[in-house]
Design a protein around this motif. Structure first.
Motif, PDB file in Angstrom:
ATOM      1  N   VAL A   8      -7.800  -3.933  -2.573  1.00  0.00           N
ATOM      2  CA  VAL A   8      -7.157  -2.949  -3.078  1.00  0.00           C
ATOM      3  C   VAL A   8      -6.070  -3.335  -4.460  1.00  0.00           C
ATOM      4  O   VAL A   8      -6.236  -2.393  -5.159  1.00  0.00           O
ATOM      5  CB  VAL A   8      -5.719  -2.910  -2.093  1.00  0.00           C
ATOM      6  CG1 VAL A   8      -4.606  -1.959  -2.259  1.00  0.00           C
ATOM      7  CG2 VAL A   8      -6.191  -2.422  -0.694  1.00  0.00           C
ATOM      8  N   VAL A  64       0.960  -1.313   0.192  1.00  0.00           N
ATOM      9  CA  VAL A  64      -0.318   0.085  -0.211  1.00  0.00           C
ATOM     10  C   VAL A  64       0.986   1.247  -0.147  1.00  0.00           C
ATOM     11  O   VAL A  64       0.600   2.220  -0.514  1.00  0.00           O
ATOM     12  CB  VAL A  64      -0.880   0.000   1.249  1.00  0.00           C
ATOM     13  CG1 VAL A  64      -1.439   1.408   1.562  1.00  0.00           C
ATOM     14  CG2 VAL A  64      -1.929  -0.898   0.938  1.00  0.00           C
ATOM     15  N   ALA A  79      -4.179   4.642  -2.024  1.00  0.00           N
ATOM     16  CA  ALA A  79      -4.299   3.126  -1.485  1.00  0.00           C
ATOM     17  C   ALA A  79      -4.474   3.104   0.151  1.00  0.00           C
ATOM     18  O   ALA A  79      -5.228   2.147   0.494  1.00  0.00           O
ATOM     19  CB  ALA A  79      -2.990   2.571  -2.013  1.00  0.00           C
TER      20      ALA A  79
END
Ligand code: NDP
Length: 394
Positions: free
Chosen positions: A354, A314, A321
């Motif tokens: 994600v 991330v 993100a």
């Protein structure tokens, strides 16, 4: 002049500890309470608002407004409800604000409170994870001071006092490892909510206890450290330390490591933030290191606790993100608590959400603003729910 304070998330674990310290430091004699907020526990919110003679008490949930009004009848404390009322309460000038709402819901009140240019004691790590540049930019613009309340970040902040941050080589955030620290993967996969909330060292609410067991809490903290202190992801390390005595270490380029030690009592970090730059006497246990005897450290096992690996990816992705990660994590946690997915499915759902958003270009963004964070949060919850629907409890 009394110091004006507001506490968002007053009825929670951090909020209760904050009120306890305010009471011990003179209560209404020393502090003028501007706003207190809570969620479903309106009886406790009203009790606190009466004791601290708050100007306004806000419940996050409009369906609780009548109950709050009734509980405050005759007290002179104004009652309000809902996210807009929370934001308006944060607009009321205060010298010191505690941001201790749980989850992404804490972002707006904290952000709005920064506009007063006072001190924001930040327990709500999610605001930095979702919108670090927005929070830090607002603090700079308004001359506000953010003091981290997470024990690890408070420890880093304290170890950095008087130091040149450019001389920092690395920071090490410790993790107790939670209740599943020594469990084999197959047993973790079958873990129940009751097992996940049984944290060995810290007394915390259900959600943050489960986040500790899955190490998602540590994952949020790595991102929080990057956003708050501006360290590169490769400078931030995690070390499992079962005793939870050393909260963090800062390593300098000369090879020296400064460690911060303290008892597992959030009143240390909250009290530090409340009294900064002074150090007031705090009612926390004094460590008896001879009685503790030994402190252990070991590397985290990212196969059993994938959250840390996901957090690193991330940070590499950047942009939105963090907002997607946090929202997907909250949705996956809800699904686990509701018994719809297994413990290890939480990480699978978060990673799937994600990755799907990254592949679709949903996380690209040059400048983060609140609208984009809100949209990303919304979409990530949908993507995590879709992933949860594809999972079955292990
Ligand atoms: P709690 O769950 O104990 O308290 C959360 C607070 O937020 C309560 O006042 C709750 O109200 C309120 N709340 C719940 N949902 C909403 C919502 N949708 N909108 C607005 N308010 C809401 O959490 P903690 O005190 O444990 O944690 C607060 C924050 O501090 C989190 O971000 C956590 O990660 C962080 N933190 C906590 C630590 C700890 O030891 N507990 C340590 C370090 C950081 P009510 O209870 O009335 O429903």
């Amino acid at each position: 002049m009394r110091r004006r304070v507001s506490i968002f998330g007053a009825t929670g674990s951090i909020g209760e500890n904050t009120v306890d310290l305010i009471r011990r430091q003179g209560g209404v004699e020393t502090f003028e309470t501007v706003a207190l907020s809570g969620g479903r526990n309106v009886a406790r919110l009203a009790e606190m608002a009466r004791e601290l003679r708050a100007a306004i008490a806000v419940t996050a949930f409009p369906d609780r407004l009548e109950e709050l009004r009734a509980a405050l009848a005759g007290s002179g404390v104004e009652a309000a409800a809902g996210p807009a009322a929370l934001a308006e309460a944060a607009d009321r000038p205060a010298d010191w604000t505690m941001s201790a709402i749980v989850g992404a819901a804490g972002l707006v009140p904290g952000l709005r409170a920064l506009a007063h240019g006072g001190t924001l004691a930040l327990a709500n790590k999610e605001s930095l994870v979702c919108a670090g540049p927005l929070m830090m930019g607002a603090a700079r613009r308004h001359g506000a001071c953010i003091i981290p309340v997470d024990s690890e970040h408070s420890a880093i902040f304290q170890a950095l006092a008087g130091e040149d941050r450019a001389r920092v080589e690395r920071v090490i955030i410790t993790a107790s490892g939670g209740p599943f620290r020594d469990w084999p993967l197959e047993r973790i996969a079958r873990a129940t909510v009751a097992e996940a909330v049984a944290h060995p060292n810290w007394d915390m609410d259900q959600r943050i206890s489960i986040d500790s067991a899955s190490m998602f809490n540590k994952a949020l903290e790595i991102i929080e450290a990057k956003e708050f202190f501006g360290f590169r992801p490769d400078q931030i390390e995690v070390l499992v330390h079962p005793q939870s005595i050393v909260h963090a270490l800062v390593g300098f380029r000369d090879g020296g490591l400064m460690a911060h030690l303290g008892p597992a009592d959030m009143r240390h970090a909250i009290g530090y933030a409340l009294n900064y730059p002074d150090r007031a006497a705090l009612p926390v246990e004094r460590l008896d290191l001879a009685a503790i005897g030994a402190l252990e450290f070991r590397a985290p096992d990212t196969a059993r606790f994938p959250a840390i690996r996901i957090a690193r990816s991330v940070m590499e992705t950047g942009g939105l993100a963090g907002a997607a990660f946090n929202a997907a994590k909250e949705a996956a946690l809800d699904a686990f608590i509701a018994g719809r997915i297994g413990f290890l499915d939480m990480a699978r759902c978060v990673e799937a959400a994600v990755e799907a958003m990254s592949a679709a270009g949903d996380l690209n963004c040059d400048t983060i603003d609140l609208d984009k964070v809100v949209q990303t949060d919304h979409l990530a919850r949908i993507r995590a729910e879709e992933a949860a629907a594809r999972s079955r409890p292990d």
